[in-house]
Design a protein around this motif. Structure first.
Motif, PDB file in Angstrom:
ATOM      1  N   GLU A   1       0.797  -1.229   0.000  1.00  0.00           N
ATOM      2  CA  GLU A   1       0.000   0.000   0.000  1.00  0.00           C
ATOM      3  C   GLU A   1       0.822   1.268   0.000  1.00  0.00           C
ATOM      4  O   GLU A   1       2.029   1.268   0.183  1.00  0.00           O
ATOM      5  N   GLY A   2       0.115   2.387  -0.210  1.00  0.00           N
ATOM      6  CA  GLY A   2       0.661   3.708   0.070  1.00  0.00           C
ATOM      7  C   GLY A   2       1.656   4.273  -0.929  1.00  0.00           C
ATOM      8  O   GLY A   2       2.179   5.353  -0.741  1.00  0.00           O
ATOM      9  N   LYS A   3       1.884   3.545  -2.023  1.00  0.00           N
ATOM     10  CA  LYS A   3       2.918   4.017  -2.932  1.00  0.00           C
ATOM     11  C   LYS A   3       2.458   5.112  -3.892  1.00  0.00           C
ATOM     12  O   LYS A   3       3.214   5.969  -4.293  1.00  0.00           O
ATOM     13  N   GLN A   4       1.207   5.017  -4.287  1.00  0.00           N
ATOM     14  CA  GLN A   4       0.696   5.803  -5.400  1.00  0.00           C
ATOM     15  C   GLN A   4       0.490   7.286  -5.063  1.00  0.00           C
ATOM     16  O   GLN A   4      -0.189   7.638  -4.107  1.00  0.00           O
ATOM     17  N   GLU A   5       1.029   8.186  -5.892  1.00  0.00           N
ATOM     18  CA  GLU A   5       0.691   9.604  -5.767  1.00  0.00           C
ATOM     19  C   GLU A   5      -0.528   9.889  -6.629  1.00  0.00           C
ATOM     20  O   GLU A   5      -0.727   9.308  -7.678  1.00  0.00           O
ATOM     21  N   LYS A   6      -1.303  10.874  -6.208  1.00  0.00           N
ATOM     22  CA  LYS A   6      -2.485  11.261  -6.973  1.00  0.00           C
ATOM     23  C   LYS A   6      -2.054  12.033  -8.220  1.00  0.00           C
ATOM     24  O   LYS A   6      -1.038  12.714  -8.229  1.00  0.00           O
ATOM     25  N   SER A   7      -2.852  11.920  -9.268  1.00  0.00           N
ATOM     26  CA  SER A   7      -2.583  12.683 -10.485  1.00  0.00           C
ATOM     27  C   SER A   7      -3.845  12.760 -11.320  1.00  0.00           C
ATOM     28  O   SER A   7      -4.705  11.881 -11.254  1.00  0.00           O
ATOM     29  N   GLU A   8      -3.989  13.825 -12.098  1.00  0.00           N
ATOM     30  CA  GLU A   8      -5.123  13.974 -13.011  1.00  0.00           C
ATOM     31  C   GLU A   8      -4.886  13.167 -14.296  1.00  0.00           C
ATOM     32  O   GLU A   8      -5.804  12.872 -15.045  1.00  0.00           O
TER      33      GLU A   8
ATOM     34  N   GLN B   1       3.946   8.245 -17.159  1.00  0.00           N
ATOM     35  CA  GLN B   1       4.780   8.737 -16.047  1.00  0.00           C
ATOM     36  C   GLN B   1       5.434  10.066 -16.377  1.00  0.00           C
ATOM     37  O   GLN B   1       5.659  10.897 -15.498  1.00  0.00           O
ATOM     38  N   LEU B   2       5.771  10.258 -17.668  1.00  0.00           N
ATOM     39  CA  LEU B   2       6.323  11.554 -18.080  1.00  0.00           C
ATOM     40  C   LEU B   2       5.272  12.642 -17.914  1.00  0.00           C
ATOM     41  O   LEU B   2       5.591  13.777 -17.549  1.00  0.00           O
ATOM     42  N   ALA B   3       4.002  12.272 -18.217  1.00  0.00           N
ATOM     43  CA  ALA B   3       2.909  13.251 -18.120  1.00  0.00           C
ATOM     44  C   ALA B   3       2.533  13.562 -16.664  1.00  0.00           C
ATOM     45  O   ALA B   3       2.184  14.695 -16.331  1.00  0.00           O
ATOM     46  N   ARG B   4       2.600  12.511 -15.812  1.00  0.00           N
ATOM     47  CA  ARG B   4       2.184  12.663 -14.408  1.00  0.00           C
ATOM     48  C   ARG B   4       2.981  13.723 -13.678  1.00  0.00           C
ATOM     49  O   ARG B   4       2.460  14.420 -12.819  1.00  0.00           O
ATOM     50  N   LYS B   5       4.254  13.792 -14.026  1.00  0.00           N
ATOM     51  CA  LYS B   5       5.152  14.643 -13.260  1.00  0.00           C
ATOM     52  C   LYS B   5       4.692  16.083 -13.189  1.00  0.00           C
ATOM     53  O   LYS B   5       4.981  16.782 -12.238  1.00  0.00           O
ATOM     54  N   ASN B   6       4.003  16.568 -14.215  1.00  0.00           N
ATOM     55  CA  ASN B   6       3.566  17.965 -14.134  1.00  0.00           C
ATOM     56  C   ASN B   6       2.061  18.134 -14.211  1.00  0.00           C
ATOM     57  O   ASN B   6       1.560  19.079 -14.788  1.00  0.00           O
TER      58      ASN B   6
END
Lengths: 248, 248, 248, 248, 248, 248, 248, 248
Positions: D106-113, D242-247
């Motif tokens: 658990e707990g690894k995922q960061e939120k992202s749009e 993952q490239l898109a998530r960063k920003n």
């Protein structure tokens, strides 16, 4: 698959959440939502491709369709599956050779002299030929069958040439070398839909031989559908026959 | 190539030693040394496959053969090359359609009623059909030609069916869909040698379509040779016809 | 080839006997003798496949046809060859894009609202699309063209959907991935004839990719002709359109 | 196989020496030793291809991985096998449609749009589409599903075009003619990963047709993975996302 | 073709009416009308596939595009054709290795650390690799080239592994056995776009060998474009790189 | 290409900057930098694949190699190109049949009884056979040639069986049906390297037939290289022969 | 089959005459009569291909061989069949992974430092790799195994490069993209025998992908055997290793 | 299928009307109606292809044929099915290896010295070879069998060369590399019918390898039938042998 999902839930191996998600996927995909506009416009039944679907899935879909007062045509459905559907829906009719199950509301069909000729080269091509013939009938065309008229005994075909010529369109089904459409194409003056079958062995390569033969036909007026696609051949033929029906 | 070797010697780019070695290779390979026993035994001419050989090479080989009193048959030789050979050896005969050049000593042939039927589907198959027909004639068989009798106009073939049936063997040449041998196989009771041609385009795949059609024929008594191999078809047919000649 | 035969006679390399034989072969094959009954019955012109025929051969054949008061349609004939034919027969019309040359007697055509829609995916498919469109027009159908409406810019196609739907039949020409017929098949309720083209490179395999796509279409009512066979696609379409014309 | 080795020992048919050697081979091959550096670096789970592995082998491998605190993703694992694994490891989650079994700490995922759009043409492509969707989710991306949006009913796709365009990357799954990626490629401005499926019959050639269609797409920005490789399509998509998530 | 039409008019072989019709076809197809929305939205130049187009056609199209203030990228244009275009439009830049001609307005590009790695296996893959590299640069990405790093000399590749790993995405070009993307896929943690080339002979089958190798790669994160499609590989890579650029 | 770059600079069509970039690409790729370690270790010459390279490129590369005191072997180089190289480097030796150009420093070779047998089926396979034979000789092995020993005249082969058996390894070259390696494999007890050639036509499919024959050989001890790859066959054979040389 | 013949006799459905004839056919074909001279000369065991043979047939053949004091090697024999043979002949040894059963008389083998390196790309290639390894050992060579060293994790291979280089010959087994032999070929200076496996799915086409990859390898010194033919790869390798053994 | 129809009637799932229609289809197709004129004329039995037919269907057909005093030959019929037919018709003879069941009236055969040589390469080709041999015998020819004479042990074949040469025609059956017909073709002077078999694995592609080998044979006088078509090979051979019988 539906069954498996439920079993896993029962076994505690699948959470309610996951199961809902997996099942929801199917609901979103229901055929009932889809606007098969062409069928609608022409009074065609809705069509279900039976292969790879469970009896449960088929029944779910056909009930959804019938609920909307639409006719139903199920192709590629085995004796075994059909029997199970018929237990629940005895109003359906099954054609064991064509492997077609259908239900059709009454009184729609207008009379016409126009007909589709369905030919096949050998007895092994029968399943595909009947799939074409029954499909055409259920879709509202008249059909005359000319079976076992392969080119290795050319007189069997020539005996029927005059009658075949009277059709609005021919659906010609052949496996092995697939030469029949070329000969028919030279005898008639209406469009010919060629249906290669996977009947044969060795260098037949599951129907590739017949398919190539038909695509390379030196006769004009021939177009081809996929290997074993009796349904597709009939569908094209019916669209053509409808143009002919209007003034006969 | 021989020429190039010599030019390099002249230019000093190739030592005498190297040149001798390169040239020697060819001498070792001379067709004249080879014991083509089958031809010998049956009084057949020696056969040269002309494609890819220079005029000089062809002349060298044919002179070696003639020196031994043997007949010569050269296949796949263009107008242009043949003309140059004919300048040196006017006793040869050239068939421009068949692209065959040959020389045959006289008086060998016995008379016979037996004949080979050579059929072809369309005018584009003519080169291959003539390669078959001329080969068969030079090898000593009688030939009757039935050309442009493709299956898209089946009556053209049926008009000749009785005559074709009288042959000892049929060589049936067809490109595009290659359906002709199947129909012929159903009309005659003698062996049929099918020759697919590369005539066609698109999904014909350089004769593959016709080849597969013939291999998958639903008629019995048909065997097949390589694409465009009119020579090979004729050779097999002549071997068969010779069995028939003996008692006619 | 005819020329070569004569040259060899002139050069003394071919006996009069041989030359007669070689030339006679052609006479036996003259298109004029052949009963292209279908064309006759439907008032279609006689058709010559121009590829691989010399200007002389084409002129000989077309004069034989015109002598019998028949219309003539020559497909796959290059600008260069056409120009030479036009010098002798300026009454012919040439379509450089379609590579079609034809002559048609006047006054035959009846008016009709019925038309064939000819669509193509990209500008590189133009030759095949025009071969289809001009063939259809010369055979007596009305044609509306919808060009450059490939699926990668789907709105270009949708803008014309209503108009296309009015046709009696669509001929859909596409190379590369060949996806256009599937989309069109889902938009219209008349038969679709799909024509794959060899346009593309790499894993296109000279049109095989587009051919397979069309044969596997998930839309119903689509049948397929050989790669680049615009003529064949149009021929089938005209046979269908004739059924529609009768009652419009 | 392990079982067989032991049985043969028990039966005296295999010496201890030989058995040790045969078994040792496996130990040397243990996935646990292998440095799947990419996965490590990006926090990805270790991946096991389940097809052809026994339940025992799968359990051995996954326990070795879990022992190292790593997440585990098992693809191509049937209901039946998964059920057996779940008996021993009920902490795993199974997706019956996707045939994927996994365990994730658990707990690894960061939120992202940011999200990946997974599209499929028909209901028969569901298994592959779900393999892609679940893989992407387990690897840490958000996924939106757009199913049954095949090109034969183009409006079903167009209704979702605006939403699909918002994705960082699309994974487009299609069998039969495989035309969907071309249409999607023309509608969106992000990268498209095309996944052909083996769904179809006849000239489909087990997915070859869809594969060629996608490779030949006339739309830009499309790249393709192996037939039925939903996992591979998702893996590429997640690397892009993952490239898109960063920003976002 | 345009030229041929005009010549036939001049020679009186084509009526004004026919010529207008033939020419009009082109105008209807003008690229300028087409809404290449993706390019527009992302500030990409409009792209012309040069192969099979005449110098006149190319100039017509590019002038139409420039008239609208758009950038232009022409791929697959030979030295010879490019030289002629450059005589009229010296503001264009030509890359002889990549066979790309382009014009780009100034000042658009933002600086970024992000770059695309373009790798190729051997010197024979250079044309395709440069097509990819130049395309990517013209479309606005930074490019680093790693050429002649084929797997038969694995140390050449490993020497650059650290640098390649820094890229946002790799475009890996390889012919013959096409093994390079698999090795690269195992070394980096970003997406890999594999481009098979037709370089090779014999059982290479014009790039089929390399294509299959790449589709079957056992490394994850690899997707494939058509044989020799350097442009397509770069286009996908740029779409990916744009996601990376935003936060570097 | 180098030439074209310079011409474009001269014509002002290419800026100095661009030209430098284009040229630099080549310098980075120079074969001279590459560490062909295997060759180094075994005293083999460096090898250049001549096809597709210009005379200028070949001279540049070979001079770079010779500058380092290495031997040079150039394969697939035509008479015409070789003559031009020989004008500048008359110390090279050219084999016109093998299309090989090489330069070898003296005194390296040790004497040995060990030899490689190079066999070929027919005279048309000569180019490939000689490519193998000369390559083997230049790489330092003794070679005995057995040419024109195809299976259709099996006695020609059997006459040499005893001598062939004495070789350390056989390189067997055959086109058409490619049956020779199977027969040789049954006659000898050393390894056999089979080299299929593209010689043939029709269903030969450019060497595919011979390739498949060899891969499916029922004789043991046969391994196969690519179609027409005489060089590759010889290279493998020399590596094997070196093992044998050590103790003869 | 033998069983069926007897059953039919018992049932009276087959006359004694017919049964004798059918059975006699087998006796004429007994492997025991055949002079496998190569094996004889090199002290190799006689080899039986187990697939498609019944347990009874295998026992009959192996007893005939053992009666003549020869060693026996049976390939492609399943666990199940092997167990039954071992019940009767417990002196045999079975390798369940390799699916090989053999019996070898003692004392024949001379010691040597020389060894064959057997490499495989992934765990799924194990069966074929072990077939190669065990075959080589039974035929008298030393073997070192390097398993799971596929190119997607190149360091696993490089770690062993020095050791592999010491072998006299490498047998490299790989499925999926089949790239391993190319990388190995670039690392070692001995001959490489490449064995493609049918491991993979989709566009792998049952090993065709790996086969083509290996035939097209850009590394020199690689030759290839049939798909999944571990036995054949080992046989060639042992013939090579024997040359090396003599002087080690 | 017949059974299924009746079951559905029994179950009330199929109306009497529908059942009659489905059953009628079969009656129309009865083999008995068909005029197999070739068989008639030459006193051949009527032939039934057993594969895919039920025991009931086979019995129905053979009884119809026997009712007309005709001989019957059933090919591709398994032990199991044959046993059931023999229970009803014990007058039939079954060949379990050839999988042929036949009944022949007595006294028809004339004596002759002429015979057909049936050869096969390996024991795995036995089924096809026996199908050819038994077919030829039932059709009235003498047969001599030469089995297990594959090219990898050429002396086995050469030992019989003199005897084989005495045949009127050879039927040569071979799988794997299919090289036997080429060698036989070089040894005899009568026609050779080559029969490829699907025996093999990997790059054999179900007999494609052997088929291509035979079509590309460099020996003359060879023609080929479909993969595994022992019946077809024999049929052609018997037609040839009949020509030879007449004067022996």
């Amino acid at each position: 698959m539906m069954e498996n999902i439920l079993k896993l839930v029962q076994a505690g191996a699948l959470s309610i959440e996951e199961a809902k998600k997996a099942l929801a996927t199917y609901e979103d995909l229901g055929f009932a939502k889809v606007d098969h506009h062409r069928q609608k416009r022409q009074g065609f039944p809705e069509i279900i491709y039976g292969e790879g679907k469970s009896v449960e899935q088929i029944i779910t879909i056909l009930e959804a369709i019938k609920a909307k007062q639409n006719d139903v045509l199920i192709t590629r459905i085995s004796d075994e599956k059909a029997s199970k559907v018929l237990e629940v829906h005895p109003e359906f009719t099954y054609h064991p050779v064509a492997e077609i199950l259908y239900w059709k509301s009454e009184g729609k069909q207008e009379k016409s002299e126009s007909f589709i000729a369905v030919l096949c080269a050998g007895t092994s091509d029968l399943r595909v030929a009947e799939e074409a013939a029954i499909t055409a009938e259920v879709l509202g065309s008249n059909v005359k069958r000319f079976y076992d008229v392969g080119v290795a005994g050319i007189h069997r075909l020539l005996d029927h040439a005059e009658e075949i010529q009277k059709a609005s369109v021919s659906v010609v089904v052949a496996g092995m070398e697939g030469a029949l459409p070329s000969v028919v194409g030279g005898l008639v003056s209406h469009p010919v839909i060629a249906v290669p079958t996977s009947v044969g062995y060795g260098a037949n390569f599951h129907g590739l031989s017949a398919l190539l033969t038909m695509l390379n036909s030196c006769a004009s007026g021939i177009s081809v559908v996929n290997i074993d696609n009796g349904f597709g051949g009939a569908y094209s033929a019916v669209l053509i026959d409808q143009l002919a029906r209007k003034n006969k």
